[in-house]
Enzyme design. Structure first.
Site, PDB file in Angstrom:
ATOM      1  N   PRO A   2       1.125  -1.242   0.256  1.00 50.25           N
ATOM      2  CA  PRO A   2       0.136  -0.230   0.068  1.00 50.25           C
ATOM      3  C   PRO A   2       1.319   1.138   0.201  1.00 50.25           C
ATOM      4  O   PRO A   2       1.497   1.215   0.811  1.00 50.25           O
ATOM      5  CB  PRO A   2      -0.331  -0.266   1.532  1.00 50.25           C
ATOM      6  CG  PRO A   2      -0.386  -1.319   2.161  1.00 50.25           C
ATOM      7  CD  PRO A   2       0.944  -1.671   1.349  1.00 50.25           C
ATOM      8  N   GLU A   3       0.339   2.174  -0.908  1.00 44.64           N
ATOM      9  CA  GLU A   3       0.922   3.488  -1.004  1.00 44.64           C
ATOM     10  C   GLU A   3      -0.311   5.003   0.355  1.00 44.64           C
ATOM     11  O   GLU A   3      -0.510   4.148   0.428  1.00 44.64           O
ATOM     12  CB  GLU A   3       1.034   3.648  -2.303  1.00 44.64           C
ATOM     13  CG  GLU A   3       1.969   2.634  -3.000  1.00 44.64           C
ATOM     14  CD  GLU A   3       2.131   3.346  -4.536  1.00 44.64           C
ATOM     15  OE1 GLU A   3       2.218   4.597  -4.883  1.00 44.64           O
ATOM     16  OE2 GLU A   3       2.254   2.650  -5.416  1.00 44.64           O
TER      17      GLU A   3
END
Length: 272
Positions: A2-3
């Site tokens: 995840p960013e």
DNA sequence: AGCGGAACCTGTCGGC
DNA sequence: TGCCGACAGGTTCCGC
């Protein structure tokens, strides 16, 4: 995985479901990514605490607890938080169970075991957070900041966007998408960019990250929201994973190259 | 200062 | 079917 947009999605989900809940018990199934490393100490310190707030800084999730204690979580590639009112069997990817009140269970799940959970006394004490660069969706993302961070460097702009000490939260997918939107080749170096290009970059950083948050993030393989639903931004990706497919703007085949041992995708015609 | 490479882990997918 | 290599959204450490 995840960013920033995915972490933001997780944080929003947790804000709805776990704030003001008390941690009544903690069960550690695998302790190689927790600090303090001792499961007993980790468990003992958290039990009885109430979750006051859940926030985000870069790609870190921050649980502020009462009495005074912070739980910092980083999902790395495959970490997930799942909140459920059912009592599941422990799955082999479950790392930690947090029992909340008597009804709910918050599960930290992480197939690849890269994710980290760290207890710190206070945020000021969290060295990792101090090292992070500015929040890209705050007013601190200014042209001046980008000039200072990027314009003196002979490193490629792709690498600079991934550098968390400059702008916090951009990862490999959004770096490619942002550079496509700004029409800048990932091979350019920071000091080659004109002021106009830096302006475009600033605009694209905010545009792409905001759009991804609106779609609840990207679920390429296994990102899931707290309720286990997928995000939808993968349907809006223009270049990431589109190797050899036609550019949506000019039909030139999208190219995949390796930079810093990681894939970059770009249109060699649109991005100069 | 900044680069490349390896390491941390597990799983999936495509080719042969 | 089965084996093997490539690849995966992140970060950190080490050596040059």
């Amino acid at each position: 995985m995840p960013e920033l947009p995915e972490v933001e999605t997780v944080v929003r989900g947790l804000q709805k479901s776990v704030v003001s809940q008390q941690i009544t018990s903690v069960q550690v199934f695998r302790n190689n990514a927790i600090t303090p490393l001792s499961s007993e100490l980790f468990t003992q310190r958290l039990t009885g605490c109430t979750i006051e707030t859940v926030t985000r800084r870069g790609k870190y999730l921050i649980f502020q607890l009462k009495p005074q204690l912070c739980l910092l979580a980083h999902l790395r590639m495959t970490g997930k938080f799942i909140v459920t009112s059912l009592l599941p069997q422990p799955h082999k990817h479950h790392r930690v169970w947090f029992q909340l009140g008597h009804q709910q269970l918050m599960i930290f799940d992480d197939m690849r075991c890269f994710g980290t959970l760290e207890l710190v006394e206070s945020l000021e004490q969290a060295k990792k957070l101090q090292q992070l660069g500015i929040e890209p969706l705050s007013a601190k993302l200014t042209l001046n900041h980008l000039k200072n961070c990027f314009n003196k460097s002979s490193t490629t702009i792709k690498s600079l966007l991934l550098d968390q000490t400059k702008v916090a939260g951009i990862g490999n997918i959004y770096a490619s998408e942002i550079l496509f939107d700004a029409k800048i080749s990932p091979l350019r170096t920071g000091n080659q960019l004109s002021i106009q290009e830096l302006k475009n970059l600033k605009k694209s950083i905010q545009k792409i990250l905001k759009a991804a948050i609106d779609k609840n993030g990207t679920s390429i393989s296994d990102f899931r929201k707290v309720d286990e639903k997928t995000g939808e931004f993968q349907n809006f990706l223009k270049v990431y994973g589109k190797n050899e497919l036609a550019c949506s703007h000019c039909s030139t085949p999208i190219q995949r190259i390796i930079q810093q041992q990681r894939s970059s995708f770009f249109c060699p015609s649109c991005q100069q």
